[in-house]
Design an enzyme around this catalytic site. Structure first.
Site, PDB file in Angstrom:
ATOM      1  CG  ASP A 362       2.298 -35.539  27.397  1.00  0.00           C
ATOM      2  OD1 ASP A 362       1.663 -34.579  27.978  1.00  0.00           O
ATOM      3  OD2 ASP A 362       3.604 -35.549  26.951  1.00  0.00           O
ATOM      4  CD  GLU A 562       5.688 -30.952  31.041  1.00  0.00           C
ATOM      5  OE1 GLU A 562       6.810 -30.879  29.982  1.00  0.00           O
ATOM      6  OE2 GLU A 562       5.136 -31.607  31.357  1.00  0.00           O
TER       7      GLU A 562
END
Ligand code: GLC
Length: 674
Positions: A362, A562
């Protein structure tokens, strides 16, 4: 006799040529690699290390000759589309220098202003892939044409101006349609799709999304998210289909089938398909208090049991359906970051699930791995050793390429391990047909945002609605009886007239935004369109006409993505101002029935407010096509959605997840007649 002499002479010449090649002299313009050392020397070492590992079946001399070629012959096996993928991969790898192999493992951001790699950089660093992080649109603009022009520039350099002509993979977060782009159809986020129970619908959405992505020349979608949030304090809850992993699994598998095509079918990875990404592996829904990128507070044994209890199922089914890539999760388990967890990646994902596709990191996650001394190269080596194939450290692409070369030259990383990653990456590129069709597709661009895709999104909106409350408003009537014949409709709340709000995060920009950020139909517009009535709108609920028969109020969350969406249990609620709109209406006329529509990425605390509403519909984050809401409120469609998350009463109840703290059970959902 003469023949014997000739044979001896030939052998002597061959030996002489061979020794010249191995010592590096006599070749044209010896190139030096990044370490400044003469490449042929490095290659000799590499080849000697390759000796025991050389899988090509070719002699060292032949491998070296191929790596030294300035121009690859047009009849090279890897350029022949009639050959098998395995043959083409093996042949291509035999031409690749150490640096060309290392570069395939590296993904860079397109945004050069922040240190990303531009098309021209591919000539010195022939990287394997490029990405657009959330909202990273071309400088020229945000239409499909702008994107296609930009990505085609990368592909043109990659395929026509590098020695081997290996096309790039281009990754993008098309997590609810190709949602970075202006004017495309944006589908409900997964939290809404998870209420539909309609896997065929989700598969169609995956296919529509993949087509919009290949239209612009991208070919790797960082979706679907397969987490199963236990604490909706987590800012990424809306990206997930359900709190129950076993319910997540079929949705994820359907999305994968839609995006990539059905494994084994002719359409699999064909021109309108893209690589799917089963993400984020693994355990992101179990971090303490739902903190994004946080720690799962369990022992390794407890976590293994948790995986076996079902949390691994979404990834298992994604892999069984041919998912070509898996993205590792930021979270840690028992204090160890997943990006450095060889047991999870190599033993379980590859060993037990048999996954042999691409494992990608990621965004900047490798830099979170704890290593003694904290040096990046040690973090990088730890991640690769754990099983990573592609690095997403968007601005460190030069350093990483050079580090990987250095790891192999200094024996820290085996040639075989490097070749494993390169083989997986090249296999995906050949299977996608990128060597034959690397570019964007003007025909697909024409279909982007089409009526057909908007109809599909509208259907998804209808099926994602969950009716939570449906009180009678008179002896023989509920709100739907009123809606059916209403002439004077009052619509209120910011979220009732705001495209950005109804789409949520990962829309146009990374975080999403309020306002008219793209083309679509608001709740208000949908009501006007479906009823043909000129509904009156008031953002704050004031100035409600005397003759109002029904008030429809949107209560919404503002967009986020997020960590920006992380909440404490105490703050796990709608903004008060949102419910104040309902109170304003009640104060003006307590007899007007009020239908509340929740625009939210998660099951928020609302126990103090629900008595004010006669009916409550949860619409989640529906995307651009909110006529779908009016279809059900006023039309013949009934509610079919069921809660895929337990709805608790208070913040503490969300924390403790106790039975007596439940407001609505998972699986709950009413019909109009209930
Ligand atoms: C983000 C997200 C991941 C996304 C990636 C690229 O931080 O965690 O889901 O695919 O970076 O944008």
């Amino acid at each position: 006799m003469k023949n014997l002499k000739k044979m001896i002479l030939c052998m002597l010449v061959a030996a002489l040529v061979g020794s010249m090649l191995l010592t590096g002299c006599g070749k044209k313009g010896g190139n030096t690699d990044s370490t400044g050392e003469n490449a042929s020397q490095a290659n000799v070492e590499e080849n000697s290390s390759q000796n025991e590992e050389n899988k090509s079946g070719m002699s060292e001399e032949e491998l070296l000759r191929r790596q030294q070629l300035e121009v690859i012959p047009d009849d090279a096996v890897y350029k022949d589309a009639s050959k098998s993928v395995e043959e083409r991969v093996a042949d291509l790898m035999s031409y690749m220098t150490l640096k060309e192999k290392a570069a395939q493992m590296v993904m860079a951001e397109r945004n050069t202003a922040s240190g990303g790699a531009g098309p021209a950089d591919l000539q010195s660093y022939p990287l394997g892939s490029i990405l657009s992080g959330g909202g990273s649109a071309p400088a020229s603009g945000n239409t499909s044409q702008d994107w296609a022009k930009m990505i085609d520039q990368y592909q043109q350099v990659a395929t026509e101006k590098t020695r081997l002509g290996i096309p790039i993979l281009y990754g993008i977060d098309a997590v609810h349609g190709n949602s970075n782009l202006f004017g495309v159809t944006i589908f409900p986020h997964n939290v809404g799709l998870g209420a539909t129970g309609d896997y065929e619908l989700v598969e169609k959405i995956g296919a529509a999304t993949a087509k919009d992505v290949r239209a612009i020349g991208a070919n790797w979608i960082f979706a679907p998210t397969l987490g199963n949030p236990q604490y909706v304090t987590w800012g990424r809850s809306y990206e997930c289909f359900s709190e129950d992993a076993k319910e997540v699994a079929p949705y994820g598998a359907a999305y994968v089938r839609g995006m990539q095509g059905v494994l084994g079918s002719d359409e699999f990875l064909s021109q309108s398909k893209a690589l799917a990404t089963a993400k984020h592996y693994i355990g992101e829904g179990y971090t303490m208090n739902g903190m994004n990128q946080g720690n799962v507070n369990m022992s390794d044994e407890e976590f293994d049991e948790l995986l076996k209890s079902g949390v691994i199922e979404p990834f298992k089914q994604a892999v069984e359906n041919g998912a070509k890539t898996v993205m590792i999760s930021y979270n840690s388990v028992n204090g160890l970051k997943c990006h450095g967890n060889k047991h999870l990646i190599t033993d379980i994902l590859r060993g037990e699930l048999g996954f042999d596709g691409i494992v990608i990191g990621d965004y900047n996650a490798i830099q979170q791995i704890t290593v003694p001394g904290g040096k990046f190269e040690d973090q990088l080596l730890t991640a690769i050793d754990a099983g990573l194939d592609v690095t997403m450290e968007p601005f460190m692409w030069r350093e990483i390429t050079d580090d990987i070369v250095d790891f192999v030259e200094n024996g820290k990383l085996s040639q075989e391990r490097l070749d494993d990653s390169v083989r997986r990456i090249l296999t995906a590129k050949f299977e996608l047909g990128l060597f034959e069709n690397p570019y964007s597709n003007a025909d697909y661009i024409k279909e982007t945002g089409s009526d057909e895709s908007r109809e599909l999104a509208r259907q998804a909106v209808r099926e994602s609605l969950v009716l939570l409350k449906n009180d009678k408003v008179a002896a023989d009537k509920n709100v739907f009886d009123v809606l059916k014949n209403a002439e004077n409709i009052f619509v209120a709340g910011k979220g009732a007239n705001d495209i950005g709000t109804q789409c949520g995060g990962w829309t146009i920009s990374w975080q999403g935004q309020t306002g008219k950020c793209t083309i679509g139909t608001t709740i208000l517009d949908g009501i006007k369109e479906v009823t043909g009535k000129d509904a009156v709108y008031s953002r704050d609920g004031k100035d409600m006409p005397e003759n109002t028969e029904i008030a429809i109020v949107a209560v919404s969350e503002i967009p986020y993505a997020e960590s920006n969406g992380d909440r404490t249990y105490k703050s796990l609620q709608f903004m008060n101002s949102e419910w104040k709109v309902v109170e304003a209406i009640k104060e003006q006329n307590p007899d007007v029935p009020v239908l509340v529509i929740l625009i939210t990425g998660r099951t928020l605390v609302m126990d103090k407010y629900i008595d004010n509403a006669d009916a409550i519909v949860c619409a989640w984050l529906p995307g651009t096509e909110c006529e779908g809401i009016a279809d059900v409120l006023f039309g013949d469609y009934d509610f079919t959605g069921k809660l895929n998350y337990t709805w608790f009463k208070t913040g503490d109840d969300f924390k403790d997840r106790k039975e007596d703290g439940v407001l609505f059970e998972k699986g709950f959902g009413l019909k109009k007649a209930d």
